[in-house]
Motif scaffolding. Sequence first.
Motif, PDB file in Angstrom:
ATOM      1  N   LEU A   1     169.674  60.638 -45.475  1.00 27.05           N
ATOM      2  CA  LEU A   1     170.330  60.988 -46.737  1.00 27.05           C
ATOM      3  C   LEU A   1     170.618  62.493 -46.845  1.00 27.05           C
ATOM      4  CD1 LEU A   1     168.252  58.707 -49.109  1.00 27.05           C
ATOM      5  CD2 LEU A   1     170.649  58.405 -48.469  1.00 27.05           C
ATOM      6  N   GLY A   2     170.223  63.237 -45.828  1.00 30.32           N
ATOM      7  CA  GLY A   2     170.470  64.679 -45.842  1.00 30.32           C
ATOM      8  C   GLY A   2     169.472  65.456 -46.676  1.00 30.32           C
ATOM      9  N   ILE A   3     168.331  64.856 -46.973  1.00 31.05           N
ATOM     10  CA  ILE A   3     167.284  65.513 -47.761  1.00 31.05           C
ATOM     11  C   ILE A   3     166.327  66.185 -46.791  1.00 31.05           C
ATOM     12  CG2 ILE A   3     165.432  65.131 -49.425  1.00 31.05           C
ATOM     13  CD1 ILE A   3     166.963  62.491 -50.161  1.00 31.05           C
ATOM     14  N   SER A   4     166.011  67.438 -47.065  1.00 31.77           N
ATOM     15  CA  SER A   4     165.081  68.165 -46.200  1.00 31.77           C
ATOM     16  C   SER A   4     163.764  68.368 -46.933  1.00 31.77           C
ATOM     17  CB  SER A   4     165.669  69.529 -45.830  1.00 31.77           C
ATOM     18  OG  SER A   4     166.894  69.365 -45.164  1.00 31.77           O
ATOM     19  N   PRO A   5     162.878  67.364 -46.872  1.00 34.63           N
ATOM     20  CA  PRO A   5     161.613  67.523 -47.594  1.00 34.63           C
ATOM     21  C   PRO A   5     160.679  68.509 -46.908  1.00 34.63           C
ATOM     22  CG  PRO A   5     161.627  65.466 -46.389  1.00 34.63           C
ATOM     23  CD  PRO A   5     162.984  66.086 -46.208  1.00 34.63           C
ATOM     24  N   ALA A   6     160.016  69.281 -47.721  1.00 36.64           N
ATOM     25  CA  ALA A   6     159.018  70.191 -47.180  1.00 36.64           C
ATOM     26  C   ALA A   6     157.703  69.455 -46.989  1.00 36.64           C
ATOM     27  CB  ALA A   6     158.832  71.370 -48.129  1.00 36.64           C
ATOM     28  N   THR A   7     157.378  68.554 -47.913  1.00 41.33           N
ATOM     29  CA  THR A   7     156.105  67.840 -47.834  1.00 41.33           C
ATOM     30  C   THR A   7     156.264  66.416 -48.343  1.00 41.33           C
ATOM     31  OG1 THR A   7     155.475  68.616 -50.038  1.00 41.33           O
ATOM     32  CG2 THR A   7     154.708  69.912 -48.177  1.00 41.33           C
ATOM     33  N   PHE A   8     155.385  65.545 -47.851  1.00 39.03           N
ATOM     34  CA  PHE A   8     155.282  64.168 -48.323  1.00 39.03           C
ATOM     35  C   PHE A   8     153.898  63.966 -48.917  1.00 39.03           C
ATOM     36  CE2 PHE A   8     158.677  63.439 -45.247  1.00 39.03           C
ATOM     37  CZ  PHE A   8     159.483  62.531 -45.910  1.00 39.03           C
ATOM     38  N   LYS A   9     153.834  63.163 -49.951  1.00 39.34           N
ATOM     39  CA  LYS A   9     152.554  62.808 -50.550  1.00 39.34           C
ATOM     40  C   LYS A   9     152.523  61.299 -50.734  1.00 39.34           C
ATOM     41  CE  LYS A   9     151.378  63.323 -55.018  1.00 39.34           C
ATOM     42  NZ  LYS A   9     151.142  64.011 -56.284  1.00 39.34           N
ATOM     43  N   ASP A  10     151.472  60.653 -50.245  1.00 40.16           N
ATOM     44  CA  ASP A  10     151.286  59.215 -50.409  1.00 40.16           C
ATOM     45  C   ASP A  10     150.853  58.955 -51.852  1.00 40.16           C
ATOM     46  OD1 ASP A  10     150.998  56.542 -49.830  1.00 40.16           O
ATOM     47  OD2 ASP A  10     149.431  56.817 -48.331  1.00 40.16           O
ATOM     48  N   THR A  11     151.512  58.025 -52.535  1.00 41.68           N
ATOM     49  CA  THR A  11     151.212  57.798 -53.938  1.00 41.68           C
ATOM     50  C   THR A  11     151.506  56.357 -54.333  1.00 41.68           C
ATOM     51  OG1 THR A  11     151.560  58.668 -56.179  1.00 41.68           O
ATOM     52  CG2 THR A  11     153.508  58.489 -54.772  1.00 41.68           C
ATOM     53  N   THR A  12     151.014  55.969 -55.482  1.00 40.67           N
ATOM     54  CA  THR A  12     151.379  54.699 -56.110  1.00 40.67           C
ATOM     55  C   THR A  12     151.939  55.028 -57.487  1.00 40.67           C
ATOM     56  OG1 THR A  12     149.662  53.470 -54.940  1.00 40.67           O
ATOM     57  CG2 THR A  12     150.551  52.464 -56.927  1.00 40.67           C
ATOM     58  N   VAL A  13     153.157  54.609 -57.728  1.00 42.83           N
ATOM     59  CA  VAL A  13     153.804  54.789 -59.029  1.00 42.83           C
ATOM     60  C   VAL A  13     153.517  53.529 -59.832  1.00 42.83           C
ATOM     61  CG1 VAL A  13     156.018  55.096 -60.197  1.00 42.83           C
ATOM     62  CG2 VAL A  13     155.618  56.181 -57.978  1.00 42.83           C
ATOM     63  N   TYR A  14     153.074  53.676 -61.073  1.00 48.13           N
ATOM     64  CA  TYR A  14     152.761  52.490 -61.859  1.00 48.13           C
ATOM     65  C   TYR A  14     153.171  52.623 -63.318  1.00 48.13           C
ATOM     66  CZ  TYR A  14     148.668  54.991 -63.684  1.00 48.13           C
ATOM     67  OH  TYR A  14     147.841  55.907 -64.296  1.00 48.13           O
ATOM     68  N   LYS A  15     153.401  51.459 -63.920  1.00 49.53           N
ATOM     69  CA  LYS A  15     153.611  51.349 -65.366  1.00 49.53           C
ATOM     70  C   LYS A  15     152.905  50.080 -65.809  1.00 49.53           C
ATOM     71  CE  LYS A  15     155.219  51.731 -69.548  1.00 49.53           C
ATOM     72  NZ  LYS A  15     154.157  52.041 -70.477  1.00 49.53           N
ATOM     73  N   ARG A  16     152.088  50.193 -66.831  1.00 46.04           N
ATOM     74  CA  ARG A  16     151.328  49.060 -67.363  1.00 46.04           C
ATOM     75  C   ARG A  16     151.661  48.884 -68.834  1.00 46.04           C
ATOM     76  NH1 ARG A  16     146.204  51.507 -64.218  1.00 46.04           N
ATOM     77  NH2 ARG A  16     146.725  50.608 -62.202  1.00 46.04           N
ATOM     78  N   MET A  17     151.661  47.613 -69.274  1.00 45.55           N
ATOM     79  CA  MET A  17     151.956  47.374 -70.683  1.00 45.55           C
ATOM     80  C   MET A  17     151.526  45.978 -71.113  1.00 45.55           C
ATOM     81  SD  MET A  17     156.139  46.891 -70.580  1.00 45.55           S
ATOM     82  CE  MET A  17     156.309  47.149 -72.303  1.00 45.55           C
ATOM     83  N   ASN A  18     151.415  45.806 -72.418  1.00 47.22           N
ATOM     84  CA  ASN A  18     151.164  44.505 -73.021  1.00 47.22           C
ATOM     85  C   ASN A  18     152.525  43.859 -73.260  1.00 47.22           C
ATOM     86  OD1 ASN A  18     150.325  42.295 -74.481  1.00 47.22           O
ATOM     87  ND2 ASN A  18     149.126  43.468 -75.962  1.00 47.22           N
ATOM     88  N   VAL A  19     152.743  42.677 -72.706  1.00 46.32           N
ATOM     89  CA  VAL A  19     154.039  42.013 -72.841  1.00 46.32           C
ATOM     90  C   VAL A  19     153.972  40.839 -73.824  1.00 46.32           C
ATOM     91  CG1 VAL A  19     154.956  42.768 -70.624  1.00 46.32           C
ATOM     92  CG2 VAL A  19     153.614  40.652 -70.741  1.00 46.32           C
ATOM     93  N   LYS A  20     152.933  40.787 -74.633  1.00 43.65           N
ATOM     94  CA  LYS A  20     152.764  39.719 -75.621  1.00 43.65           C
ATOM     95  C   LYS A  20     154.029  39.570 -76.473  1.00 43.65           C
ATOM     96  CE  LYS A  20     150.271  40.488 -79.407  1.00 43.65           C
ATOM     97  NZ  LYS A  20     149.100  40.634 -80.293  1.00 43.65           N
ATOM     98  N   GLY A  21     154.589  38.361 -76.505  1.00 40.05           N
ATOM     99  CA  GLY A  21     155.747  38.061 -77.345  1.00 40.05           C
ATOM    100  C   GLY A  21     157.082  38.559 -76.826  1.00 40.05           C
ATOM    101  N   LYS A  22     157.104  39.218 -75.682  1.00 39.99           N
ATOM    102  CA  LYS A  22     158.363  39.771 -75.164  1.00 39.99           C
ATOM    103  C   LYS A  22     159.144  38.726 -74.372  1.00 39.99           C
ATOM    104  CE  LYS A  22     156.817  44.554 -74.974  1.00 39.99           C
ATOM    105  NZ  LYS A  22     157.607  45.094 -76.051  1.00 39.99           N
ATOM    106  N   GLY A  23     160.458  38.843 -74.401  1.00 39.96           N
ATOM    107  CA  GLY A  23     161.335  37.948 -73.662  1.00 39.96           C
ATOM    108  C   GLY A  23     162.626  38.659 -73.331  1.00 39.96           C
TER     109      GLY A  23
END
Length: 187
Positions: free
Chosen positions: A20-42
């Motif tokens: 993609l032509g990106i020149s990263p200086a550093t990499f970091k191993d990670t987990t991206v997360y989002k948590r939520m209550n989905v009660k009643g959602k549709g």
Amino acid sequence: MYTSDRQNELNRAAEAVSKLGISPATFKDTTVYKRMNVKGKGGQIKLMETQVNKLVGDSNLDGNMLAQNRHYIIDGARILADSGAASLGAATWEADLLPQLLNSELEIEQNGNTIFKMPIADLHKKELANGSNFSVNSEFRSIANPVVLFPQKQFEIKINMPDGTSVPAGTDFYISVEFRAFEAYSK
């Protein structure tokens, strides 16, 4: 230290950003997360919006746009659930997903383009029919072609539920949407 599989995934991430032509200086191993209550959602459940703030146990992202020179290269995903917790912070993430959620799709859009879309049933591991069990918490679904989130461009993470379905409104039901990723900082 990386396991050999994770090292291979790091090499794939480095190759993806190089193409993609990106020149990263550093990499970091990670987990991206989002948590939520989905009660009643549709319908469509939006997980990431501009007002989402970084809060330990809820989300590790601030809003729906990455900072300048920061990329996420996603190479795995999973969805965990809890139906018996008294609060989001007390969730153990050991429950099976409801059929309404198993039959839904997880989608990531950035800059008006769908960059990831997959059935949720493919992202949630549970007890096997023969009674053998494996840890729900250790299984990420690998993504063969890494998904790249670019900096300074809004993105949405959402669950698209089948028409006419919703999570029951009577009981709290928590989900954790998690992406295994490498964070790349470029100069």
